[in-house]
Scaffold this motif. Structure first.
Motif, PDB file in Angstrom:
ATOM      1  N   PRO A 130      -8.719   9.962  -1.851  1.00 50.04           N
ATOM      2  CA  PRO A 130      -7.635  10.912  -2.125  1.00 50.04           C
ATOM      3  C   PRO A 130      -6.344  10.599  -1.382  1.00 50.04           C
ATOM      4  O   PRO A 130      -5.270  11.040  -1.802  1.00 50.04           O
ATOM      5  N   PHE A 131      -6.426   9.890  -0.277  1.00 50.63           N
ATOM      6  CA  PHE A 131      -5.215   9.546   0.462  1.00 50.63           C
ATOM      7  C   PHE A 131      -4.547   8.328  -0.170  1.00 50.63           C
ATOM      8  O   PHE A 131      -5.192   7.510  -0.836  1.00 50.63           O
ATOM      9  N   THR A 132      -3.242   8.202   0.053  1.00 48.13           N
ATOM     10  CA  THR A 132      -2.477   7.091  -0.517  1.00 48.13           C
ATOM     11  C   THR A 132      -2.738   5.794   0.214  1.00 48.13           C
ATOM     12  O   THR A 132      -2.949   4.743  -0.399  1.00 48.13           O
ATOM     13  N   GLN A 133      -2.763   5.856   1.557  1.00 49.80           N
ATOM     14  CA  GLN A 133      -2.946   4.642   2.340  1.00 49.80           C
ATOM     15  C   GLN A 133      -3.292   4.988   3.783  1.00 49.80           C
ATOM     16  O   GLN A 133      -2.821   5.983   4.321  1.00 49.80           O
ATOM     17  N   ILE A 134      -4.137   4.153   4.375  1.00 49.81           N
ATOM     18  CA  ILE A 134      -4.379   4.210   5.816  1.00 49.81           C
ATOM     19  C   ILE A 134      -3.640   3.044   6.456  1.00 49.81           C
ATOM     20  O   ILE A 134      -3.720   1.912   5.986  1.00 49.81           O
ATOM     21  N   ILE A 135      -2.907   3.334   7.521  1.00 49.76           N
ATOM     22  CA  ILE A 135      -2.218   2.295   8.279  1.00 49.76           C
ATOM     23  C   ILE A 135      -2.730   2.335   9.711  1.00 49.76           C
ATOM     24  O   ILE A 135      -2.710   3.389  10.359  1.00 49.76           O
ATOM     25  N   ALA A 136      -3.218   1.201  10.196  1.00 41.64           N
ATOM     26  CA  ALA A 136      -3.704   1.085  11.572  1.00 41.64           C
ATOM     27  C   ALA A 136      -3.348  -0.302  12.086  1.00 41.64           C
ATOM     28  O   ALA A 136      -3.593  -1.289  11.395  1.00 41.64           O
ATOM     29  N   PRO A 137      -2.797  -0.400  13.275  1.00 39.08           N
ATOM     30  CA  PRO A 137      -2.422  -1.719  13.788  1.00 39.08           C
ATOM     31  C   PRO A 137      -3.592  -2.552  14.297  1.00 39.08           C
ATOM     32  O   PRO A 137      -3.495  -3.778  14.370  1.00 39.08           O
TER      33      PRO A 137
END
Length: 242
Positions: free
Chosen positions: A72-79
């Motif tokens: 359901p989320f658009t994107q996960i961003i993690a460094p």
């Protein structure tokens, strides 16, 4: 009076020790450039859920799970990948009262997000930290996600809300549960107290199975939000799932 101002200047302008190697550094993130270069940066991952991938694709790609059932989320961003020393820093910050380890990670996350926003021109209307149940907050004395969210919001100049979401059910620690049990454990455990804006970014410390991100995203979408991004310090590889 002069001595007072001089002492204040020395206090706020002295070099800080790196939180990893303890060598002095002028880096405001409090992680020296040498240690930063050795961190487990997440360079190859699913474009949707940020799951670390083992091979280099010719084109941007999605992992099999996101292709089969888009989250359901658009994107996960993690460094970072959830590996040493990032995993130990997060664990120490959460369970051993070492919250001073969180700001350096928050600044590095903010740097990653600035780069992403420049590339994709998508800026959320609001930042929200994953909430803790009141009893868990009383036990820990702080919400690690809220500390991260405050710094990221300041760095990106995006409004932050501490009262849009609450966790209404006390649930067992996710780390002790497998993937399916994590999802059941969190069902209906969060509550949205008001109508969210069009675009919201959720901040958490680490994404493992994305159960928390999925549950909160579904809740926000039901309440009228149209786009939910998830920002975290680290993403766990699938081989580390329980």
């Amino acid at each position: 009076m002069f001595l007072k101002y001089k002492n204040n200047w020395l206090l706020f302008n002295q070099k800080k020790p790196c939180v990893l190697c303890r060598q002095t550094t002028e880096n405001p993130d409090a992680i020296c450039s040498g240690c930063a270069a050795d961190l487990p940066w997440l360079t190859l991952c699913c474009n949707r859920c940020a799951l670390p991938l083992n091979s280099t694709p010719e084109h941007p790609t999605l992992c099999p799970d996101c292709l089969k059932k888009p989250p359901p989320f658009t994107q996960i961003i993690a460094p970072f990948e959830y590996r040493f020393p990032i995993d130990q820093m997060i664990l120490q910050a959460k369970f051993n009262n070492r919250s001073y380890l969180l700001p350096p990670l928050a600044y590095l996350l903010a740097d990653k997000l600035k780069q992403s926003m420049t590339e994709h021109s998508r800026i959320p209307d609001l930042i929200v930290a994953v909430p803790l149940h009141p009893s868990r907050l009383l036990e820990r004395q702080y919400n690690q996600s809220a500390i991260l969210a405050k710094i990221v919001a300041q760095q990106l100049n995006i409004p932050l809300s501490n009262n849009l979401l609450i966790k209404q059910n006390k649930t067992p620690h996710q780390a002790s549960l497998d993937h399916k049990t994590r999802q059941k454990n969190l069902k209906d455990s969060f509550r949205c107290l008001s109508t969210p804006p069009t675009s919201v970014a959720i901040i958490d410390d680490v994404v493992t199975t994305a159960a928390t991100a999925t549950e909160i995203s579904r809740l926000l979408l039901r309440k009228g939000c149209q786009n939910v991004d998830v920002w975290a310090i680290a993403r766990t590889g699938k081989e580390l799932f329980f």
